[in-house]
Write a protein that holds these residues in place. Sequence first.
Motif, PDB file in Angstrom:
ATOM      1  N   ALA A  87     122.429  35.600  29.298  1.00 54.14           N
ATOM      2  CA  ALA A  87     122.471  36.511  28.158  1.00 54.14           C
ATOM      3  C   ALA A  87     121.207  36.411  27.338  1.00 54.14           C
ATOM      4  O   ALA A  87     120.681  37.412  26.845  1.00 54.14           O
ATOM      5  N   ALA A  88     120.694  35.193  27.162  1.00 54.83           N
ATOM      6  CA  ALA A  88     119.476  34.999  26.385  1.00 54.83           C
ATOM      7  C   ALA A  88     118.287  35.681  27.059  1.00 54.83           C
ATOM      8  O   ALA A  88     117.432  36.266  26.388  1.00 54.83           O
ATOM      9  N   VAL A  89     118.256  35.592  28.388  1.00 50.75           N
ATOM     10  CA  VAL A  89     117.170  36.233  29.130  1.00 50.75           C
ATOM     11  C   VAL A  89     117.232  37.744  28.954  1.00 50.75           C
ATOM     12  O   VAL A  89     116.211  38.405  28.748  1.00 50.75           O
ATOM     13  N   ALA A  90     118.440  38.288  29.030  1.00 52.99           N
ATOM     14  CA  ALA A  90     118.601  39.732  28.865  1.00 52.99           C
ATOM     15  C   ALA A  90     118.200  40.177  27.460  1.00 52.99           C
ATOM     16  O   ALA A  90     117.560  41.221  27.286  1.00 52.99           O
ATOM     17  N   ARG A  91     118.556  39.369  26.447  1.00 49.59           N
ATOM     18  CA  ARG A  91     118.179  39.699  25.074  1.00 49.59           C
ATOM     19  C   ARG A  91     116.672  39.662  24.893  1.00 49.59           C
ATOM     20  O   ARG A  91     116.088  40.514  24.222  1.00 49.59           O
ATOM     21  N   ALA A  92     116.023  38.675  25.521  1.00 49.65           N
ATOM     22  CA  ALA A  92     114.572  38.572  25.417  1.00 49.65           C
ATOM     23  C   ALA A  92     113.889  39.763  26.080  1.00 49.65           C
ATOM     24  O   ALA A  92     112.921  40.321  25.554  1.00 49.65           O
ATOM     25  N   ALA A  93     114.411  40.174  27.239  1.00 47.22           N
ATOM     26  CA  ALA A  93     113.848  41.324  27.941  1.00 47.22           C
ATOM     27  C   ALA A  93     114.022  42.587  27.116  1.00 47.22           C
ATOM     28  O   ALA A  93     113.116  43.423  27.015  1.00 47.22           O
ATOM     29  N   ALA A  94     115.205  42.748  26.500  1.00 47.55           N
ATOM     30  CA  ALA A  94     115.459  43.918  25.664  1.00 47.55           C
ATOM     31  C   ALA A  94     114.540  43.924  24.458  1.00 47.55           C
ATOM     32  O   ALA A  94     114.036  44.983  24.041  1.00 47.55           O
ATOM     33  N   ALA A  95     114.292  42.760  23.891  1.00 47.33           N
ATOM     34  CA  ALA A  95     113.394  42.662  22.730  1.00 47.33           C
ATOM     35  C   ALA A  95     111.973  43.039  23.110  1.00 47.33           C
ATOM     36  O   ALA A  95     111.286  43.749  22.363  1.00 47.33           O
ATOM     37  N   ARG A  96     111.523  42.555  24.282  1.00 47.46           N
ATOM     38  CA  ARG A  96     110.176  42.901  24.745  1.00 47.46           C
ATOM     39  C   ARG A  96     110.049  44.406  24.947  1.00 47.46           C
ATOM     40  O   ARG A  96     109.055  45.025  24.552  1.00 47.46           O
ATOM     41  N   ILE A 152     104.944  47.125  34.102  1.00 49.01           N
ATOM     42  CA  ILE A 152     104.550  46.285  35.231  1.00 49.01           C
ATOM     43  C   ILE A 152     105.444  45.051  35.316  1.00 49.01           C
ATOM     44  O   ILE A 152     105.932  44.674  36.390  1.00 49.01           O
ATOM     45  N   ARG A 153     105.674  44.408  34.176  1.00 50.03           N
ATOM     46  CA  ARG A 153     106.465  43.172  34.150  1.00 50.03           C
ATOM     47  C   ARG A 153     107.902  43.405  34.601  1.00 50.03           C
ATOM     48  O   ARG A 153     108.474  42.618  35.353  1.00 50.03           O
ATOM     49  N   SER A 154     108.486  44.502  34.134  1.00 50.48           N
ATOM     50  CA  SER A 154     109.905  44.759  34.403  1.00 50.48           C
ATOM     51  C   SER A 154     110.155  45.547  35.674  1.00 50.48           C
ATOM     52  O   SER A 154     111.278  45.573  36.184  1.00 50.48           O
ATOM     53  N   GLY A 155     109.110  46.233  36.184  1.00 52.57           N
ATOM     54  CA  GLY A 155     109.295  47.092  37.345  1.00 52.57           C
ATOM     55  C   GLY A 155     110.003  48.387  37.014  1.00 52.57           C
ATOM     56  O   GLY A 155     110.434  49.118  37.914  1.00 52.57           O
ATOM     57  N   ARG A 156     110.129  48.710  35.725  1.00 53.29           N
ATOM     58  CA  ARG A 156     110.815  49.927  35.298  1.00 53.29           C
ATOM     59  C   ARG A 156     109.806  51.036  35.036  1.00 53.29           C
ATOM     60  O   ARG A 156     108.705  50.796  34.552  1.00 53.29           O
ATOM     61  N   THR A 157     110.203  52.261  35.368  1.00 52.35           N
ATOM     62  CA  THR A 157     109.342  53.411  35.121  1.00 52.35           C
ATOM     63  C   THR A 157     109.497  53.871  33.677  1.00 52.35           C
ATOM     64  O   THR A 157     110.397  53.433  32.953  1.00 52.35           O
ATOM     65  N   LEU A 158     108.652  54.795  33.255  1.00 53.38           N
ATOM     66  CA  LEU A 158     108.772  55.327  31.903  1.00 53.38           C
ATOM     67  C   LEU A 158     110.109  56.001  31.708  1.00 53.38           C
ATOM     68  O   LEU A 158     110.661  55.996  30.594  1.00 53.38           O
TER      69      LEU A 158
END
Length: 205
Positions: A1-10, A194-200
């Motif tokens: 959960a902490a990892v997901a929160r950090a990714a969402a914050a970024r 680039i970090r997440s591999g997600r498109t715009l």
Amino acid sequence: AAVARAAAARAGAARAAAARADADVLVDKRRGLPARYVPRDLVVPRVRFLAGVPQEAQRLRRRPARALERLFAAARRDGVPLAAVSGYRSFGSQRALFSGYASERGAENASHVSARAGHSEHQTGLAIDLAGADGRCAATGCFAGSRPARWLAAHAAEHGFVVRYPRGRERVTGYAYEPWHLRWVGVELASESIRSGRTLDELLR
């Protein structure tokens, strides 16, 4: 959960940075621009364009234009000279371009390689098609795998650009892989992509 929160914050911080730079617009098959929309700050970047590029297509909005100049300089230092193929494109120009594709291959097939008028990133003034300085394979499939394409994939984000329609994400973007089509979003959002591999499409919806 902490990892997901950090990714969402970024991701949230990156979106906020793009918004501050006025680069958070999402244009896709569903979201479009008015026919009369023309960016107010279009300029001609001091980079090389392929011969025959119309004057209209030699323009970008001011911030991506300056970023493009830095990208070209970095590529040149790495021994990968580039050339620009197409920047801003008006609603009317896009309508004519799509019509040509549709005449050749039918509207459904054309929609995988070209946007309908009002739905092209080029109209935002934030997108640019690039090629190697020799113009080989400009805006065509054989550009994939070329040294300029590899360099752009590795370094575009350092200058705030992303390869907007990446390989393997066609179902998300709605378009075929275009290694030559770059979209400026600012360094923060480009790096997050680039970090997440997600498109715009995934980062800005």
